[in-house]
Design an enzyme around this catalytic site. Structure first.
Site, PDB file in Angstrom:
ATOM      1  N   GLN A  96     -91.899 -12.824  19.339  1.00  0.00           N
ATOM      2  CA  GLN A  96     -90.569 -13.475  19.218  1.00  0.00           C
ATOM      3  C   GLN A  96     -90.290 -14.908  18.939  1.00  0.00           C
ATOM      4  OE1 GLN A  96     -87.307 -13.400  22.153  1.00  0.00           O
ATOM      5  NE2 GLN A  96     -86.404 -11.818  20.826  1.00  0.00           N
ATOM      6  N   CYS A 106     -80.392 -15.093  22.818  1.00  0.00           N
ATOM      7  CA  CYS A 106     -80.455 -15.825  23.980  1.00  0.00           C
ATOM      8  C   CYS A 106     -79.381 -16.379  24.521  1.00  0.00           C
ATOM      9  CB  CYS A 106     -81.462 -16.612  24.084  1.00  0.00           C
ATOM     10  SG  CYS A 106     -81.819 -17.603  25.842  1.00  0.00           S
ATOM     11  N   ARG A 134     -84.915  -4.605  32.200  1.00  0.00           N
ATOM     12  CA  ARG A 134     -85.141  -4.773  33.497  1.00  0.00           C
ATOM     13  C   ARG A 134     -85.096  -3.576  34.095  1.00  0.00           C
ATOM     14  NH1 ARG A 134     -79.066  -6.974  33.760  1.00  0.00           N
ATOM     15  NH2 ARG A 134     -79.178  -5.509  31.965  1.00  0.00           N
TER      16      ARG A 134
HETATM   17  C1  LIG Z   1     -85.896 -12.393  32.916  1.00  0.00           C
HETATM   18  C2  LIG Z   1     -85.198 -12.004  31.518  1.00  0.00           C
HETATM   19  C3  LIG Z   1     -85.583 -12.741  30.485  1.00  0.00           C
HETATM   20  C4  LIG Z   1     -85.358 -12.324  29.125  1.00  0.00           C
HETATM   21  N1  LIG Z   1     -85.874 -13.270  28.091  1.00  0.00           N
HETATM   22  C5  LIG Z   1     -85.692 -12.813  26.831  1.00  0.00           C
HETATM   23  C6  LIG Z   1     -86.387 -13.441  25.729  1.00  0.00           C
HETATM   24  O1  LIG Z   1     -87.220 -14.293  25.777  1.00  0.00           O
HETATM   25  N2  LIG Z   1     -85.712 -12.989  24.433  1.00  0.00           N
HETATM   26  C7  LIG Z   1     -84.840 -11.997  24.483  1.00  0.00           C
HETATM   27  O2  LIG Z   1     -84.669 -11.504  23.214  1.00  0.00           O
HETATM   28  N3  LIG Z   1     -84.098 -11.344  25.433  1.00  0.00           N
HETATM   29  C8  LIG Z   1     -84.599 -11.693  26.754  1.00  0.00           C
HETATM   30  N4  LIG Z   1     -84.085 -11.175  27.633  1.00  0.00           N
HETATM   31  C9  LIG Z   1     -82.955 -10.211  27.175  1.00  0.00           C
HETATM   32  C10 LIG Z   1     -83.623  -8.637  27.287  1.00  0.00           C
HETATM   33  O3  LIG Z   1     -84.562  -8.639  26.242  1.00  0.00           O
HETATM   34  C11 LIG Z   1     -82.729  -7.511  27.216  1.00  0.00           C
HETATM   35  O4  LIG Z   1     -81.913  -7.810  25.898  1.00  0.00           O
HETATM   36  C12 LIG Z   1     -81.695  -7.744  28.089  1.00  0.00           C
HETATM   37  O5  LIG Z   1     -82.152  -7.837  29.588  1.00  0.00           O
HETATM   38  C13 LIG Z   1     -80.944  -6.183  28.208  1.00  0.00           C
HETATM   39  O6  LIG Z   1     -81.678  -5.186  28.739  1.00  0.00           O
HETATM   40  P1  LIG Z   1     -81.761  -4.325  29.855  1.00  0.00           P
HETATM   41  O7  LIG Z   1     -80.397  -4.060  30.383  1.00  0.00           O
HETATM   42  O8  LIG Z   1     -82.687  -3.147  29.514  1.00  0.00           O
HETATM   43  O9  LIG Z   1     -82.428  -5.317  30.691  1.00  0.00           O
HETATM   44  C14 LIG Z   1     -84.436 -11.474  29.090  1.00  0.00           C
HETATM   45  C15 LIG Z   1     -83.734 -10.578  29.839  1.00  0.00           C
HETATM   46  C16 LIG Z   1     -84.438 -11.025  31.058  1.00  0.00           C
HETATM   47  C17 LIG Z   1     -83.818 -10.394  32.545  1.00  0.00           C
END
Ligand SMILES: Cc1cc2nc3c(=O)[nH]c(=O)nc-3n(C[C@H](O)[C@H](O)[C@H](O)COP(=O)(O)O)c2cc1C
Length: 335
Positions: free
Chosen positions: A77, A107, A232
């Site tokens: 990415q 982001c 998460r």
């Molecule tokens: C610690 C952390 C780092 C993240 N870093 C990125 C990232 O580098 N690129 C991205 O597209 N989303 C990033 N996200 C978002 C996740 O990819 C995802 O879209 C978001 O956590 C929602 O999904 P979930 O509810 O299953 O956690 C990050 C989320 C967390 C918690």
């Protein structure tokens, strides 16, 4: 691959099960991706990588695009705001083994949006389009996009970006169903994910707040998406994806392992991180992971606090190993 849910197709890649490990900065490095992939993820995504930093070949940035090989296919990415730099970065990561190049329009972190990157791109749909066209033209592999709904609730541009993405040759879209301004507040609104699926012909991957396998399958069916992305909820519990694969294949989901087994895997994770990154980098990174593996254990918060204070891998692992023994001794013995 018989089952009740078909594989996800992105270009020539047939991805089974259609479950993607979410990109997570500071988390989904090559070690974690290699460790978690065998639990059943169809696809894993790197941490987001700055296209500007890639231009300078910074060592830490190059580490982010490293692969083990076992976790293939890998989606790398990229984030940035300049179409030409994004195209250059896409060529670099492709040369370094990316099977898919993913563009980050999601982001919400100020350090990213203040340079107009990540979700800030959604404030200028024309620029999104220019970035997507430049990246698609730069590489011979599929390009995908991960985005949020829009910058805020009065500017929900995701269907517009999606239509332009499809026209530009983007091969799949992931939607985290929150606005940038929401950060992680509120709930992901899956009705928008269904709306996106209805708006485009390319595969759509739904993302946001999936924690339970049955609920995830229900959301997948209701929204009609081609795949789901989980972030998460799998940290400290990669077994979730095995339960999902069971459901997708029409079986009862297997139960999650008991606490000692989870902690044994945490020890393996810890040791692999130390081997690959050295103790000085692994110890602070593993503090948060141990916290995830300990979730829901009796006495977990006290243990977590003790583990926050340890300075070496040996001290930490001694505490975890002692915990495993204590937990095993307190397990009911079968008659
Ligand atoms: C610690 C952390 C780092 C993240 N870093 C990125 C990232 O580098 N690129 C991205 O597209 N989303 C990033 N996200 C978002 C996740 O990819 C995802 O879209 C978001 O956590 C929602 O999904 P979930 O509810 O299953 O956690 C990050 C989320 C967390 C918690």
């Amino acid at each position: 691959m018989p089952g009740t849910v078909p594989p996800l197709r992105i270009g020539a890649h047939e991805i089974w099960p259609p479950v993607v490990l979410a990109p997570m900065s500071g988390v989904t490095n090559r070690t974690l991706r290699a460790l978690y992939k065998p639990f059943g993820f169809g696809l894993t995504v790197t941490e987001f990588v700055s296209s500007n930093a890639l231009q300078y070949g910074a060592k830490r940035t190059m580490e982010m695009i490293d692969q083990h090989g076992v976790e293939k296919p890998v989606s790398t990415q990229l984030w940035g705001s300049d179409p030409a730099i994004m195209a250059y970065a896409a060529r670099v990561v492709r040369e370094c083994g990316a099977d898919i190049v993913d563009i980050n329009f999601g982001c919400p972190a100020p350090k990213v949006t203040k340079t107009e990157g990540g979700s800030a791109c959604l404030r200028d749909v024309d620029r999104c389009e220019a970035i997507m066209k430049a990246v698609v033209a730069a590489v011979d592999c599929p390009v995908t996009v991960k985005m949020r709904l829009g910058w805020n609730e009065t500017a929900l541009v995701y269907t517009e970006v999606a239509r332009r993405a499809e026209a530009a040759g983007v091969r799949a879209l992931t939607l985290h169903a929150r606005t940038a301004k929401q950060f992680f507040k509120g709930e992901a609104d899956w009705s928008h994910i269904a709306a996106l699926k209805a708006a485009v012909g390319i595969p759509v991957i739904g993302n946001g707040d999936l924690t339970d396998p049955r609920d995830a399958l229900a959301k997948m069916r209701e929204s009609g998406v081609d795949a789901i992305m989980v972030g998460r909820a799998v940290l400290g519990n990669p077994w979730l994806v095995g339960a999902l694969a069971d459901l997708f294949e029409g079986r009862e989901p297997r139960p999650y392992p008991a606490a000692p087994e989870r902690l044994r895997f945490a020890v393996h994770h810890y040791q692999m991180m130390v081997d690959e990154w050295g103790e000085a980098r692994a110890v602070p990174q593993m503090r948060k992971h141990l916290g995830y593996y300990l979730k829901g254990f009796p006495g977990a918060s006290e243990l977590r606090e003790r583990l926050m204070r340890t300075q070496t891998a040996a001290q930490t692992l001694e505490i975890v190993e002692a915990t495993i023994v204590r937990l095993e001794q307190s397990q009911p013995v079968a008659a």
